[in-house]
Scaffold this motif. Structure first.
Motif, PDB file in Angstrom:
ATOM      1  N   LEU A 126      34.478 -14.742   6.714  1.00 51.37           N
ATOM      2  CA  LEU A 126      35.511 -13.640   6.403  1.00 51.37           C
ATOM      3  C   LEU A 126      36.009 -13.706   4.911  1.00 51.37           C
ATOM      4  N   ALA A 127      36.581 -14.829   4.898  1.00 58.97           N
ATOM      5  CA  ALA A 127      36.695 -14.778   2.876  1.00 58.97           C
ATOM      6  C   ALA A 127      35.416 -14.581   1.579  1.00 58.97           C
ATOM      7  N   GLN A 128      34.521 -14.260   2.420  1.00 57.86           N
ATOM      8  CA  GLN A 128      33.550 -13.787   1.915  1.00 57.86           C
ATOM      9  C   GLN A 128      33.341 -12.086   1.499  1.00 57.86           C
ATOM     10  N   ALA A 129      33.732 -11.819   3.355  1.00 57.93           N
ATOM     11  CA  ALA A 129      33.509 -10.448   3.515  1.00 57.93           C
ATOM     12  C   ALA A 129      35.175  -9.423   2.924  1.00 57.93           C
ATOM     13  N   ILE A 130      35.928 -10.237   2.418  1.00 58.92           N
ATOM     14  CA  ILE A 130      37.378 -10.438   1.393  1.00 58.92           C
ATOM     15  C   ILE A 130      36.881 -10.079   0.104  1.00 58.92           C
ATOM     16  N   GLN A 131      36.538 -11.352  -0.313  1.00 58.47           N
ATOM     17  CA  GLN A 131      35.736 -11.154  -1.424  1.00 58.47           C
ATOM     18  C   GLN A 131      35.115 -10.355  -1.923  1.00 58.47           C
ATOM     19  N   ASN A 132      34.173  -9.755  -0.886  1.00 59.33           N
ATOM     20  CA  ASN A 132      33.173  -9.093  -1.753  1.00 59.33           C
ATOM     21  C   ASN A 132      33.442  -7.223  -1.251  1.00 59.33           C
ATOM     22  N   HIS A 133      34.956  -7.028  -1.229  1.00 57.54           N
ATOM     23  CA  HIS A 133      35.479  -5.998  -0.425  1.00 57.54           C
ATOM     24  C   HIS A 133      34.475  -5.347   0.638  1.00 57.54           C
ATOM     25  N   ILE A 134      33.870  -5.818   1.729  1.00 57.00           N
ATOM     26  CA  ILE A 134      33.552  -5.197   2.357  1.00 57.00           C
ATOM     27  C   ILE A 134      33.531  -3.848   3.617  1.00 57.00           C
ATOM     28  N   ALA A 135      34.655  -3.916   3.854  1.00 59.90           N
ATOM     29  CA  ALA A 135      36.055  -3.444   4.978  1.00 59.90           C
ATOM     30  C   ALA A 135      36.682  -3.298   3.691  1.00 59.90           C
ATOM     31  N   LYS A 136      38.102  -2.025   4.749  1.00 55.29           N
ATOM     32  CA  LYS A 136      39.364  -1.155   5.051  1.00 55.29           C
ATOM     33  C   LYS A 136      40.178  -2.387   4.764  1.00 55.29           C
ATOM     34  N   LYS A 137      39.500  -2.813   5.965  1.00 55.34           N
ATOM     35  CA  LYS A 137      40.260  -3.364   7.136  1.00 55.34           C
ATOM     36  C   LYS A 137      39.971  -4.831   7.169  1.00 55.34           C
ATOM     37  N   TYR A 138      41.048  -6.195   7.698  1.00 55.31           N
ATOM     38  CA  TYR A 138      40.521  -6.781   7.714  1.00 55.31           C
ATOM     39  C   TYR A 138      40.911  -7.585   8.902  1.00 55.31           C
ATOM     40  N   LEU A 139      40.347  -7.656  10.310  1.00 57.06           N
ATOM     41  CA  LEU A 139      41.269  -7.556  11.438  1.00 57.06           C
ATOM     42  C   LEU A 139      40.271 -10.327  11.678  1.00 57.06           C
ATOM     43  N   ILE A 140      41.288 -10.304  12.925  1.00 54.99           N
ATOM     44  CA  ILE A 140      41.151 -11.634  13.423  1.00 54.99           C
ATOM     45  C   ILE A 140      41.579 -11.786  14.390  1.00 54.99           C
ATOM     46  N   VAL A 141      40.607 -11.742  15.861  1.00 58.19           N
ATOM     47  CA  VAL A 141      40.803 -11.739  17.154  1.00 58.19           C
ATOM     48  C   VAL A 141      41.055 -12.658  18.135  1.00 58.19           C
ATOM     49  N   GLY A 142      41.831 -12.690  18.738  1.00 57.82           N
ATOM     50  CA  GLY A 142      41.167 -14.380  19.552  1.00 57.82           C
ATOM     51  C   GLY A 142      43.034 -14.999  20.090  1.00 57.82           C
ATOM     52  N   GLY A 143      42.629 -15.461  21.438  1.00 57.96           N
ATOM     53  CA  GLY A 143      44.284 -16.036  21.776  1.00 57.96           C
ATOM     54  C   GLY A 143      43.407 -17.255  22.471  1.00 57.96           C
ATOM     55  N   TYR A 144      43.180 -17.203  24.299  1.00 53.85           N
ATOM     56  CA  TYR A 144      42.792 -19.019  23.910  1.00 53.85           C
ATOM     57  C   TYR A 144      41.830 -18.769  24.965  1.00 53.85           C
ATOM     58  N   GLY A 145      40.480 -19.121  25.210  1.00 54.02           N
ATOM     59  CA  GLY A 145      40.114 -18.656  25.917  1.00 54.02           C
ATOM     60  C   GLY A 145      38.860 -20.282  25.942  1.00 54.02           C
ATOM     61  N   HIS A 146      38.093 -20.275  26.132  1.00 53.07           N
ATOM     62  CA  HIS A 146      36.500 -20.883  26.465  1.00 53.07           C
ATOM     63  C   HIS A 146      36.279 -21.997  25.176  1.00 53.07           C
ATOM     64  N   THR A 147      36.248 -21.696  24.709  1.00 53.07           N
ATOM     65  CA  THR A 147      36.084 -22.487  23.197  1.00 53.07           C
ATOM     66  C   THR A 147      37.457 -22.781  22.388  1.00 53.07           C
ATOM     67  N   THR A 148      38.603 -22.504  23.200  1.00 52.15           N
ATOM     68  CA  THR A 148      39.822 -22.921  21.743  1.00 52.15           C
ATOM     69  C   THR A 148      39.972 -23.950  21.483  1.00 52.15           C
ATOM     70  N   ALA A 149      39.476 -25.073  22.942  1.00 52.01           N
ATOM     71  CA  ALA A 149      40.537 -26.713  22.543  1.00 52.01           C
ATOM     72  C   ALA A 149      39.462 -26.852  21.937  1.00 52.01           C
ATOM     73  N   THR A 150      38.421 -26.682  21.490  1.00 50.41           N
ATOM     74  CA  THR A 150      37.304 -27.816  20.626  1.00 50.41           C
ATOM     75  C   THR A 150      37.504 -27.302  19.616  1.00 50.41           C
ATOM     76  N   LEU A 151      38.134 -25.933  19.171  1.00 49.57           N
ATOM     77  CA  LEU A 151      38.568 -25.546  17.455  1.00 49.57           C
ATOM     78  C   LEU A 151      39.524 -26.206  17.292  1.00 49.57           C
ATOM     79  N   GLN A 152      40.444 -26.298  18.616  1.00 47.40           N
ATOM     80  CA  GLN A 152      42.095 -26.599  17.967  1.00 47.40           C
ATOM     81  C   GLN A 152      41.768 -28.551  17.656  1.00 47.40           C
ATOM     82  N   GLN A 153      40.748 -29.225  18.437  1.00 45.50           N
ATOM     83  CA  GLN A 153      40.647 -30.217  18.060  1.00 45.50           C
ATOM     84  C   GLN A 153      39.850 -30.234  16.476  1.00 45.50           C
ATOM     85  N   THR A 154      39.217 -29.661  16.515  1.00 44.70           N
ATOM     86  CA  THR A 154      38.168 -30.029  15.526  1.00 44.70           C
ATOM     87  C   THR A 154      38.773 -29.844  14.225  1.00 44.70           C
TER      88      THR A 154
END
Length: 264
Positions: A57-85
């Motif tokens: 995502l940082a690379q995309a923003i730094q390279n001005h690859i798009a006009k708008k940048y979004l992050i999507v995600g609530g709580y799913g099957h990978t969230t607990a692993t992400l939180q712990q990391t």
């Protein structure tokens, strides 16, 4: 876990199929060459990715690859692993109280001093990742005819097919999986080459991959038009189906069944 050369080759076939990148790099030059546009209207990072998805995502923003940048995600099957990391690596980020999109936004700010335009924090699966994304874009009057999707490589193709269900053929849907790597056998250990920071353990990666093919298969059990109708039709090549069958026959217990907790 020790696998044969054939097993490794089959796993890497599945990985390549599930995690496409339609452009070689997140640059305006590559986007212009492949799709005839200098910038996409929207770039989206999905929270199901491993932690290093924030680097993409940082690379995309730094390279001005798009006009708008979004992050999507609530709580799913990978969230607990992400939180712990995140708790382990960045104890000052209160990840346990945060949704996926909020975690990635915090990492983006902490590591790169960047921020996205919008966050979607209520979705729990690929289906409402897309429907809530589209609702958020509509609510904010963001029209688009081109969109780049970055998801964990195991789920990239399915995410793209889910979006295709809702947009017309005039919309350029561009895949850029958050990593591309091969599994290799090094003595008695499984490793990834090239190495990927904060990558899934090999067993978890294999479980995610093996769970994808039944979902992508357009039959009464899959997610396509002939099944649950969650995604658009995907044509799965015969070599991918053979690779999956060989692995499934040999390792029938390695799979990821649907979890009703995060269902559509």
């Amino acid at each position: 876990m020790k696998l044969s050369t054939t097993d490794i080759a089959n796993i890497n076939l599945l990985g390549e199929f599930c995690g496409p990148r339609d452009i070689k790099s997140l640059t305006q030059t590559e986007l212009k060459q492949q799709f005839g546009i200098k910038q996409a209207d929207v770039y989206v990072l999905f929270g199901g990715s491993i932690l290093s998805g924030v680097d993409i995502l940082a690379q995309a923003i730094q390279n001005h690859i798009a006009k708008k940048y979004l992050i999507v995600g609530g709580y799913g099957h990978t969230t607990a692993t992400l939180q712990q990391t995140v708790i382990t690596k960045y104890p000052d980020i209160p990840a346990k109280q945060m949704q996926e999109a909020e975690i990635f936004a915090a990492l983006l700010k902490k590591r790169f001093n960047l921020q996205p335009d919008l966050l979607e924090t209520k979705s729990t699966n690929c289906g409402n990742n897309i429907t809530y994304l589209l609702a958020l874009l509509k609510e904010n009057k963001i029209n688009f005819t081109s969109i780049i999707l970055s998801q964990d490589a195991t789920m990239q193709r399915r995410m793209s097919a889910c979006l295709r269900k809702y947009v017309g053929t005039d919309v350029k849907v561009i895949n850029y999986a958050t990593y591309q790597t091969d599994l290799i056998q090094h003595q008695d250990d499984l490793e990834f080459m090239p190495p990927v920071i904060d990558m899934w353990c090999p067993e978890r990666y294999l479980t995610l991959l093996m769970g994808e093919i039944p979902r992508l298969t357009d039959d009464e059990h899959g997610y396509g038009p002939l099944g649950k109708r969650f995604i658009s039709h995907i044509e799965i090549p015969q070599d991918i189906l053979r690779a999956y069958k060989d692995l499934h026959d040999k390792y029938p217990d390695i799979n990821r069944p649907s979890n009703s907790k995060y269902s559509f």
